[in-house]
Design a protein around this motif. Structure first.
Motif, PDB file in Angstrom:
ATOM      1  N   HIS A  32     -50.906 -21.743 -37.843  1.00 25.13           N
ATOM      2  CA  HIS A  32     -51.058 -21.115 -36.514  1.00 25.13           C
ATOM      3  C   HIS A  32     -50.173 -19.881 -36.358  1.00 25.13           C
ATOM      4  O   HIS A  32     -50.594 -18.870 -35.816  1.00 25.13           O
ATOM      5  N   HIS A  33     -48.924 -19.999 -36.814  1.00 20.59           N
ATOM      6  CA  HIS A  33     -47.950 -18.928 -36.569  1.00 20.59           C
ATOM      7  C   HIS A  33     -47.694 -18.036 -37.780  1.00 20.59           C
ATOM      8  O   HIS A  33     -46.937 -17.073 -37.679  1.00 20.59           O
ATOM      9  N   ASN A  34     -48.325 -18.382 -38.925  1.00 20.28           N
ATOM     10  CA  ASN A  34     -48.126 -17.615 -40.152  1.00 20.28           C
ATOM     11  C   ASN A  34     -46.632 -17.406 -40.434  1.00 20.28           C
ATOM     12  O   ASN A  34     -46.157 -16.279 -40.637  1.00 20.28           O
ATOM     13  N   THR A  35     -45.881 -18.502 -40.423  1.00 24.53           N
ATOM     14  CA  THR A  35     -44.419 -18.431 -40.562  1.00 24.53           C
ATOM     15  C   THR A  35     -43.982 -18.261 -42.015  1.00 24.53           C
ATOM     16  O   THR A  35     -44.620 -18.772 -42.933  1.00 24.53           O
ATOM     17  N   SER A  36     -42.869 -17.557 -42.188  1.00 24.90           N
ATOM     18  CA  SER A  36     -42.227 -17.430 -43.498  1.00 24.90           C
ATOM     19  C   SER A  36     -41.662 -18.805 -43.887  1.00 24.90           C
ATOM     20  O   SER A  36     -41.525 -19.673 -43.021  1.00 24.90           O
ATOM     21  N   PRO A  37     -41.305 -19.014 -45.160  1.00 27.00           N
ATOM     22  CA  PRO A  37     -40.788 -20.330 -45.563  1.00 27.00           C
ATOM     23  C   PRO A  37     -39.586 -20.815 -44.738  1.00 27.00           C
ATOM     24  O   PRO A  37     -39.551 -21.965 -44.309  1.00 27.00           O
ATOM     25  N   VAL A  38     -38.615 -19.936 -44.498  1.00 30.40           N
ATOM     26  CA  VAL A  38     -37.425 -20.389 -43.752  1.00 30.40           C
ATOM     27  C   VAL A  38     -37.775 -20.654 -42.282  1.00 30.40           C
ATOM     28  O   VAL A  38     -37.257 -21.590 -41.671  1.00 30.40           O
ATOM     29  N   SER A  94     -41.345 -15.009 -36.573  1.00 29.96           N
ATOM     30  CA  SER A  94     -41.961 -15.869 -37.598  1.00 29.96           C
ATOM     31  C   SER A  94     -41.890 -15.267 -39.005  1.00 29.96           C
ATOM     32  O   SER A  94     -42.185 -15.922 -39.985  1.00 29.96           O
ATOM     33  N   ASP A  95     -41.476 -13.995 -39.105  1.00 34.54           N
ATOM     34  CA  ASP A  95     -41.446 -13.320 -40.412  1.00 34.54           C
ATOM     35  C   ASP A  95     -40.075 -13.338 -41.077  1.00 34.54           C
ATOM     36  O   ASP A  95     -39.887 -12.706 -42.112  1.00 34.54           O
ATOM     37  N   VAL A  96     -39.103 -14.003 -40.458  1.00 35.41           N
ATOM     38  CA  VAL A  96     -37.719 -13.928 -40.959  1.00 35.41           C
ATOM     39  C   VAL A  96     -37.622 -14.335 -42.439  1.00 35.41           C
ATOM     40  O   VAL A  96     -38.185 -15.340 -42.849  1.00 35.41           O
ATOM     41  N   MET A  97     -36.940 -13.507 -43.201  1.00 40.59           N
ATOM     42  CA  MET A  97     -36.737 -13.772 -44.634  1.00 40.59           C
ATOM     43  C   MET A  97     -35.237 -13.743 -44.929  1.00 40.59           C
ATOM     44  O   MET A  97     -34.554 -12.806 -44.523  1.00 40.59           O
ATOM     45  N   LEU A  98     -34.742 -14.746 -45.623  1.00 37.23           N
ATOM     46  CA  LEU A  98     -33.329 -14.785 -46.015  1.00 37.23           C
ATOM     47  C   LEU A  98     -33.227 -15.305 -47.441  1.00 37.23           C
ATOM     48  O   LEU A  98     -34.033 -16.139 -47.848  1.00 37.23           O
ATOM     49  N   PRO A  99     -32.220 -14.848 -48.195  1.00 37.90           N
ATOM     50  CA  PRO A  99     -32.050 -15.423 -49.536  1.00 37.90           C
ATOM     51  C   PRO A  99     -31.655 -16.896 -49.427  1.00 37.90           C
ATOM     52  O   PRO A  99     -31.041 -17.290 -48.432  1.00 37.90           O
ATOM     53  N   PRO A 100     -32.033 -17.731 -50.409  1.00 32.40           N
ATOM     54  CA  PRO A 100     -31.674 -19.154 -50.346  1.00 32.40           C
ATOM     55  C   PRO A 100     -30.158 -19.342 -50.350  1.00 32.40           C
ATOM     56  O   PRO A 100     -29.414 -18.473 -50.814  1.00 32.40           O
ATOM     57  N   VAL A 107     -31.752 -22.345 -43.300  1.00 28.43           N
ATOM     58  CA  VAL A 107     -32.119 -22.536 -41.898  1.00 28.43           C
ATOM     59  C   VAL A 107     -30.948 -22.183 -40.982  1.00 28.43           C
ATOM     60  O   VAL A 107     -31.115 -21.496 -39.969  1.00 28.43           O
ATOM     61  N   GLY A 108     -29.743 -22.630 -41.361  1.00 32.63           N
ATOM     62  CA  GLY A 108     -28.558 -22.341 -40.544  1.00 32.63           C
ATOM     63  C   GLY A 108     -28.340 -20.846 -40.345  1.00 32.63           C
ATOM     64  O   GLY A 108     -28.034 -20.382 -39.247  1.00 32.63           O
ATOM     65  N   GLY A 109     -28.533 -20.085 -41.429  1.00 36.63           N
ATOM     66  CA  GLY A 109     -28.380 -18.633 -41.357  1.00 36.63           C
ATOM     67  C   GLY A 109     -29.447 -17.990 -40.489  1.00 36.63           C
ATOM     68  O   GLY A 109     -29.192 -17.014 -39.780  1.00 36.63           O
ATOM     69  N   ALA A 110     -30.661 -18.542 -40.547  1.00 36.61           N
ATOM     70  CA  ALA A 110     -31.760 -17.994 -39.739  1.00 36.61           C
ATOM     71  C   ALA A 110     -31.536 -18.248 -38.250  1.00 36.61           C
ATOM     72  O   ALA A 110     -31.843 -17.418 -37.403  1.00 36.61           O
ATOM     73  N   VAL A 111     -30.986 -19.426 -37.937  1.00 38.09           N
ATOM     74  CA  VAL A 111     -30.777 -19.809 -36.530  1.00 38.09           C
ATOM     75  C   VAL A 111     -29.540 -19.120 -35.953  1.00 38.09           C
ATOM     76  O   VAL A 111     -29.563 -18.608 -34.834  1.00 38.09           O
ATOM     77  N   GLY A 112     -28.444 -19.119 -36.713  1.00 32.92           N
ATOM     78  CA  GLY A 112     -27.217 -18.477 -36.244  1.00 32.92           C
ATOM     79  C   GLY A 112     -26.412 -19.362 -35.305  1.00 32.92           C
ATOM     80  O   GLY A 112     -26.695 -20.548 -35.128  1.00 32.92           O
ATOM     81  N   ILE A 113     -25.402 -18.756 -34.681  1.00 32.87           N
ATOM     82  CA  ILE A 113     -24.503 -19.482 -33.775  1.00 32.87           C
ATOM     83  C   ILE A 113     -25.119 -19.481 -32.375  1.00 32.87           C
ATOM     84  O   ILE A 113     -25.641 -18.467 -31.933  1.00 32.87           O
TER      85      ILE A 113
END
Length: 292
Positions: A32-38, A94-100, A107-113
């Motif tokens: 539905h949202h075409n989300t990136s893996p993270v 929904s497109d957020v990309m971060l190195p593993p 996930v923690g890095g994508a969400v933040g504080i």
């Protein structure tokens, strides 16, 4: 395998436990949202928690909302569930990309504080709102902390989403185990001992464990008693009529401007990304109704 939640008690009612498999539900959200893996992992964990927590609610009309507001690039997560474990949700980006990080999706890095908010609408005058800080932004730990600090219920929460190489969902699910106020020291220490061996939810799921087997592994020797199972799914109750109310709420002046431009408009539902088209004629009708 269909998605479902198992509800159980153990140690003669000293604890209650829930476990879920949510692969299809999370994959449905991803499509539905075409989300990136993270983004899929972050949203999937939150949807799984929402479905389980929704199933804890008592009345047919009860609604639960989980809102995660962090300063990370995912720009927040919102999930809503009903007491039948129908759940829907979205992320800000929904497109957020971060190195593993340590070989896993960050996930923690994508969400933040930031903050976690739990809103329970149980048909009372005001909904219940509980808010805590995000302790790790990995979602499971944040909910464990929320239950302990906001609801004073010692809990253990495990959530996981594993992706395939082609970025589809390989497996997803989770568990919530909660101690009742009268749980004995012995039961508590036994549970703590058991949970030490848990590497991750996705390890269980990837080995093909069912929710029942997951609970058996976690608390089996504490007289586990399965009380019932309920199906869970990604489900949005939006419709052209419901979205029309949102269009009407922008105000007569703005609607009139759209009519004057003479172009059709497209409005998307946040929760499931379904697009609804409104012609100039539709807009004129909305304006007429709002004048009444």
């Amino acid at each position: 395998m269909e998605d479902y939640i198992v509800r159980a008690t153990a140690a003669g009612g000293q604890m209650r436990a829930f476990a879920a498999t949510t692969k299809n539900l999370v994959e449905s959200a991803r499509v539905h949202h075409n989300t990136s893996p993270v983004a899929t992992a972050a949203l999937g964990r939150t949807l799984t928690a929402g479905a389980i927590m929704g199933s804890m609610m008592k009345n047919d009309t009860d609604m639960l909302t989980l809102q995660i507001r962090g300063d990370g690039p995912i720009e927040g997560i919102t999930v809503t569930a009903d007491s039948h474990a129908n759940v829907k949700g979205y992320v800000g980006n929904s497109d957020v990309m971060l190195p593993p990080k340590n070989g896993k999706l960050d996930v923690g890095g994508a969400v933040g504080i930031g903050l976690l908010q739990v809103i329970k609408d149980m048909g009372l005058k005001e909904p219940y709102v509980g808010q805590t800080i995000l302790v790790s932004s990995e979602i499971a730990e944040d909910l464990t902390y929320y239950f302990a600090s906001s609801e004073q219920v010692p809990s253990s929460v495990g959530l996981g989403v594993l992706m395939n190489k082609d970025n589809t969902v390989r497996c997803a699910g989770g568990f919530i185990i909660q101690l009742m106020p009268f749980a004995t020291e012995e039961t508590i220490s036994q549970l703590e001992e058991n949970l030490k061996d848990v590497t991750s939810v996705t390890d269980f799921l990837d080995k093909g464990y069912t929710p029942e087997q997951m609970l058996e592994k976690l608390i089996g020797h504490l007289d586990l008693e399965i009380t019932d199972t309920i199906p869970t799914q990604f489900y949005c109750n939006c419709s052209k009529e419901r979205v029309e109310q949102a269009v009407a709420s922008i105000g007569k002046k703005d609607i009139q401007e759209m009519i004057d431009e003479g172009k059709d408009i497209e409005v998307k539902c946040h929760f499931c990304n379904t697009a609804y088209n409104y012609t100039v004629e539709d807009l004129k009708n909305i304006l007429k109704r709002s004048k009444k």
